[in-house]
Write a protein that holds these residues in place. Structure first.
Motif, PDB file in Angstrom:
ATOM      1  N   UNK A   1      -5.587  11.532  -3.386  1.00 58.73           N
ATOM      2  CA  UNK A   1      -6.059  12.598  -2.490  1.00 58.73           C
ATOM      3  C   UNK A   1      -5.094  13.768  -2.576  1.00 58.73           C
ATOM      4  N   UNK A   2      -5.488  14.902  -2.009  1.00 62.94           N
ATOM      5  CA  UNK A   2      -4.603  16.060  -1.936  1.00 62.94           C
ATOM      6  C   UNK A   2      -4.720  16.677  -0.554  1.00 62.94           C
ATOM      7  N   UNK A   3      -3.634  17.390  -0.160  1.00 63.47           N
ATOM      8  CA  UNK A   3      -3.561  17.985   1.167  1.00 63.47           C
ATOM      9  C   UNK A   3      -2.870  19.344   1.079  1.00 63.47           C
ATOM     10  N   UNK A   4      -3.386  20.332   1.796  1.00 62.99           N
ATOM     11  CA  UNK A   4      -2.735  21.645   1.915  1.00 62.99           C
ATOM     12  C   UNK A   4      -2.380  21.835   3.382  1.00 62.99           C
ATOM     13  N   UNK A   5      -1.195  22.375   3.644  1.00 68.20           N
ATOM     14  CA  UNK A   5      -0.709  22.497   5.027  1.00 68.20           C
ATOM     15  C   UNK A   5      -0.035  23.842   5.241  1.00 68.20           C
ATOM     16  N   UNK A   6      -0.170  24.351   6.454  1.00 64.85           N
ATOM     17  CA  UNK A   6       0.590  25.521   6.905  1.00 64.85           C
ATOM     18  C   UNK A   6       1.617  25.022   7.906  1.00 64.85           C
ATOM     19  N   UNK A   7       2.899  25.242   7.593  1.00 67.39           N
ATOM     20  CA  UNK A   7       3.980  24.625   8.354  1.00 67.39           C
ATOM     21  C   UNK A   7       4.862  25.671   9.018  1.00 67.39           C
ATOM     22  N   UNK A   8       5.361  25.309  10.182  1.00 67.28           N
ATOM     23  CA  UNK A   8       6.451  26.052  10.794  1.00 67.28           C
ATOM     24  C   UNK A   8       7.753  25.318  10.537  1.00 67.28           C
ATOM     25  N   UNK A   9       8.846  26.068  10.442  1.00 64.38           N
ATOM     26  CA  UNK A   9      10.160  25.449  10.218  1.00 64.38           C
ATOM     27  C   UNK A   9      11.142  25.958  11.270  1.00 64.38           C
ATOM     28  N   UNK A  10      11.943  25.082  11.805  1.00 61.35           N
ATOM     29  CA  UNK A  10      12.958  25.442  12.799  1.00 61.35           C
ATOM     30  C   UNK A  10      14.296  24.853  12.379  1.00 61.35           C
ATOM     31  N   UNK A  11      15.275  25.727  12.196  1.00 62.82           N
ATOM     32  CA  UNK A  11      16.626  25.286  11.836  1.00 62.82           C
ATOM     33  C   UNK A  11      17.384  24.960  13.125  1.00 62.82           C
ATOM     34  N   UNK A  12      17.457  23.677  13.463  1.00 62.87           N
ATOM     35  CA  UNK A  12      18.094  23.270  14.710  1.00 62.87           C
ATOM     36  C   UNK A  12      19.593  23.563  14.700  1.00 62.87           C
TER      37      UNK A  12
ATOM     38  N   UNK B   1       0.213  18.989  -1.311  1.00 64.52           N
ATOM     39  CA  UNK B   1       0.672  17.631  -1.579  1.00 64.52           C
ATOM     40  C   UNK B   1      -0.426  16.837  -2.261  1.00 64.52           C
ATOM     41  N   UNK B   2      -0.042  16.006  -3.250  1.00 65.21           N
ATOM     42  CA  UNK B   2      -0.986  15.092  -3.890  1.00 65.21           C
ATOM     43  C   UNK B   2      -0.420  13.683  -3.809  1.00 65.21           C
ATOM     44  N   UNK B   3      -1.315  12.705  -3.574  1.00 66.42           N
ATOM     45  CA  UNK B   3      -0.961  11.282  -3.605  1.00 66.42           C
ATOM     46  C   UNK B   3      -1.522  10.643  -4.871  1.00 66.42           C
ATOM     47  N   UNK B   4      -0.746   9.753  -5.472  1.00 65.88           N
ATOM     48  CA  UNK B   4      -1.150   9.104  -6.710  1.00 65.88           C
ATOM     49  C   UNK B   4      -1.379   7.609  -6.475  1.00 65.88           C
TER      50      UNK B   4
ATOM     51  N   UNK C   1       0.815  -1.222   0.000  1.00 67.07           N
ATOM     52  CA  UNK C   1       0.000   0.000   0.000  1.00 67.07           C
ATOM     53  C   UNK C   1       0.844   1.266   0.000  1.00 67.07           C
ATOM     54  N   UNK C   2       2.078   1.162  -0.481  1.00 66.16           N
ATOM     55  CA  UNK C   2       2.914   2.353  -0.670  1.00 66.16           C
ATOM     56  C   UNK C   2       2.400   3.138  -1.868  1.00 66.16           C
ATOM     57  N   UNK C   3       2.226   4.441  -1.684  1.00 71.84           N
ATOM     58  CA  UNK C   3       1.762   5.306  -2.777  1.00 71.84           C
ATOM     59  C   UNK C   3       2.749   6.436  -3.001  1.00 71.84           C
ATOM     60  N   UNK C   4       2.967   6.813  -4.252  1.00 73.39           N
ATOM     61  CA  UNK C   4       3.843   7.966  -4.518  1.00 73.39           C
ATOM     62  C   UNK C   4       3.125   9.286  -4.212  1.00 73.39           C
ATOM     63  N   UNK C   5       3.914  10.328  -3.924  1.00 71.91           N
ATOM     64  CA  UNK C   5       3.346  11.647  -3.673  1.00 71.91           C
ATOM     65  C   UNK C   5       4.317  12.715  -4.129  1.00 71.91           C
ATOM     66  N   UNK C   6       3.762  13.915  -4.346  1.00 75.41           N
ATOM     67  CA  UNK C   6       4.576  15.060  -4.768  1.00 75.41           C
ATOM     68  C   UNK C   6       4.030  16.308  -4.095  1.00 75.41           C
ATOM     69  N   UNK C   7       4.929  17.274  -3.810  1.00 77.68           N
ATOM     70  CA  UNK C   7       4.530  18.485  -3.092  1.00 77.68           C
ATOM     71  C   UNK C   7       5.185  19.712  -3.704  1.00 77.68           C
ATOM     72  N   UNK C   8       4.507  20.853  -3.550  1.00 79.20           N
ATOM     73  CA  UNK C   8       5.045  22.175  -3.871  1.00 79.20           C
ATOM     74  C   UNK C   8       5.067  22.966  -2.573  1.00 79.20           C
ATOM     75  N   UNK C   9       6.200  23.551  -2.262  1.00 78.34           N
ATOM     76  CA  UNK C   9       6.349  24.284  -0.994  1.00 78.34           C
ATOM     77  C   UNK C   9       6.847  25.702  -1.270  1.00 78.34           C
ATOM     78  N   UNK C  10       6.209  26.683  -0.646  1.00 78.87           N
ATOM     79  CA  UNK C  10       6.618  28.091  -0.706  1.00 78.87           C
ATOM     80  C   UNK C  10       6.778  28.570   0.727  1.00 78.87           C
ATOM     81  N   UNK C  11       7.924  29.164   1.049  1.00 78.52           N
ATOM     82  CA  UNK C  11       8.155  29.569   2.431  1.00 78.52           C
ATOM     83  C   UNK C  11       9.019  30.806   2.557  1.00 78.52           C
ATOM     84  N   UNK C  12       9.114  31.262   3.795  1.00 80.97           N
ATOM     85  CA  UNK C  12       9.945  32.437   4.113  1.00 80.97           C
ATOM     86  C   UNK C  12      10.571  32.233   5.487  1.00 80.97           C
ATOM     87  N   UNK C  13      11.857  32.512   5.569  1.00 81.68           N
ATOM     88  CA  UNK C  13      12.549  32.476   6.842  1.00 81.68           C
ATOM     89  C   UNK C  13      12.433  33.844   7.507  1.00 81.68           C
ATOM     90  N   UNK C  14      11.828  33.862   8.716  1.00 83.35           N
ATOM     91  CA  UNK C  14      11.701  35.113   9.466  1.00 83.35           C
ATOM     92  C   UNK C  14      13.038  35.473  10.097  1.00 83.35           C
TER      93      UNK C  14
END
Length: 387
Positions: A97-108, A76-79, A52-65
């Motif tokens: 299916x498709x998914x839209x997300x709002x993400x936070x990013x932290x550079x450890x 993200x879309x799953x095929x 049940x492994x499915x491929x997926x692809x995403x487009x990401x746009x972000x900004x570092x504060x």
């Protein structure tokens, strides 16, 4: 969720600390990036995970504060075809299916080791946030089951910054996506998590600071600051000296006008009682101002000497008397010598620096006076008179 909020708060605190030594962003469009990633995902717990492994692809746009904390939006879309265990949805579309997300990013890497002025070759970046997902296709069984639900994502980007400007970033991202809504009464529970691994690439746009990343501010050390302050004080002193010269010139002009008015008001002498007029000295406008107790000529004083030299070169038959003065403070004998030294210093400058014949210049020390100006500083001068 509590851990997520604590992570966000910690990231913001670290961002504040790291931003203190950075150049401020001059525009809202600084520190943006765009990227794509692709990979596979599968149910976290299921006896047929590999099937049940499915491929997926995403487009990401972000900004570092800051170098530590940033925000991003991801789609993200799953095929693939319907999994064999899925008794709810009969997917007949290419996109599962498709998914839209709002993400936070932290550079450890920057959080714990600090930002060095440019990105490291290898960095570890946490990705976390909330999203909304929709499944495509018709319902086969399970009447009343929704096809939309909220999700949460948690991942770690192992990022490699490439190129001389480090504008490109390639990363590997293991992640887990969890469905926040639980559906009951069906054979398969859609609220279970899915794990995945993605490979992605980001491009960081150019910033107003001339780079593609944050730039540390150029800090001045105390010695350099002290040197700049000393230069400011020097320029201020020169400006004050020029103001003093202008004031002294204006005072001299006013005195000459008063003398002229006094002469014009006197009655004309008759032929029988004519008296030879008293010789009146003709002064030249430039003067040389000295510091208290000094007979050294400064830059403003040399400017006055240069004006007198030009006058004497244009009038070959003119001879000049240089008369020095001192302010009334101190010993009278010392002030007399100081006034003579100031007159002699001006003569030496005219002879040696501006090549005026020495026999055209005489000097005289007038000692201390407070008659030239109400300002004490303007009585420490050397004046020029046509003989």
């Amino acid at each position: 969720m509590k851990k997520l909020f604590l992570m966000l708060a910690a990231g913001m605190m670290a961002a504040t600390v790291n931003a203190q030594a950075l150049e401020e962003s001059k525009t809202f469009f600084d520190n943006w990036y765009i990227g794509v990633n692709g990979g596979v995902s599968a149910p976290a717990k299921h006896y047929k995970v590999l099937k049940n492994i499915t491929p997926e692809a995403s487009l990401r746009i972000g900004r570092w504060i800051t170098p530590v904390f940033g925000l991003a939006a991801e789609g993200t879309v799953n095929f693939g075809k319907k999994p064999k265990y899925d008794y709810i949805y009969d997917n007949k579309t290419f996109i599962k299916n498709f998914r839209v997300s709002l993400l936070g990013t932290t550079n450890f890497s920057n959080w714990f080791a600090g930002y060095t002025g440019e990105p490291r070759t290898v960095e570890f970046i946490g990705v976390y946030g909330l999203g909304w997902q929709r499944v495509l296709g018709g319902i086969k069984k399970g009447d009343g089951v929704k096809r939309n639900w909220w999700t949460s994502k948690l991942g770690l980007d192992i990022a490699f910054n490439l190129g001389a400007a480090k504008a490109w970033q390639v990363y590997v991202e293991p992640n887990i996506v969890y469905n926040l809504e639980t559906f009951t009464g069906v054979k398969f529970n859609l609220s279970q998590a899915r794990v995945g691994v993605n490979l992605g690439v980001n491009y960081k746009f150019g910033n107003s600071n001339g780079t593609h990343n944050f730039k540390t501010a150029q800090l001045r050390d105390q010695a350099e600051i002290d040197g700049l302050n000393a230069k400011i004080n020097e320029l201020r002193a020169d400006n004050n000296a020029k103001d003093g010269k202008i004031a002294a010139d204006n005072k001299q002009i006013a005195d000459l006008k008063a003398q002229l008015a006094a002469c014009q008001s006197q009655p004309k002498a008759t032929a029988a009682k004519a008296v030879a007029p008293k010789a009146v000295e003709t002064s030249l406008q430039p003067i040389v101002i000295f510091q208290q107790g000094k007979s050294t000529i400064d830059a403003a004083g040399y400017a006055s000497c240069e004006m007198i030299s030009k006058y004497m070169k244009n009038h070959k038959d003119v001879k000049v008397l240089v008369r020095g003065y001192a302010s009334p403070e101190g010993n009278a004998e010392l002030n007399q010598k100081l006034s003579e030294a100031r007159a002699q210093a001006v003569k030496n400058a005219l002879v040696k620096r501006y090549k005026i014949a020495a026999d055209r210049i005489t000097t005289e020390g007038a000692g201390a006076t407070d008659k030239l100006s109400d300002e004490i500083d303007f009585n420490r001068v050397a004046m020029f008179f046509v003989k």
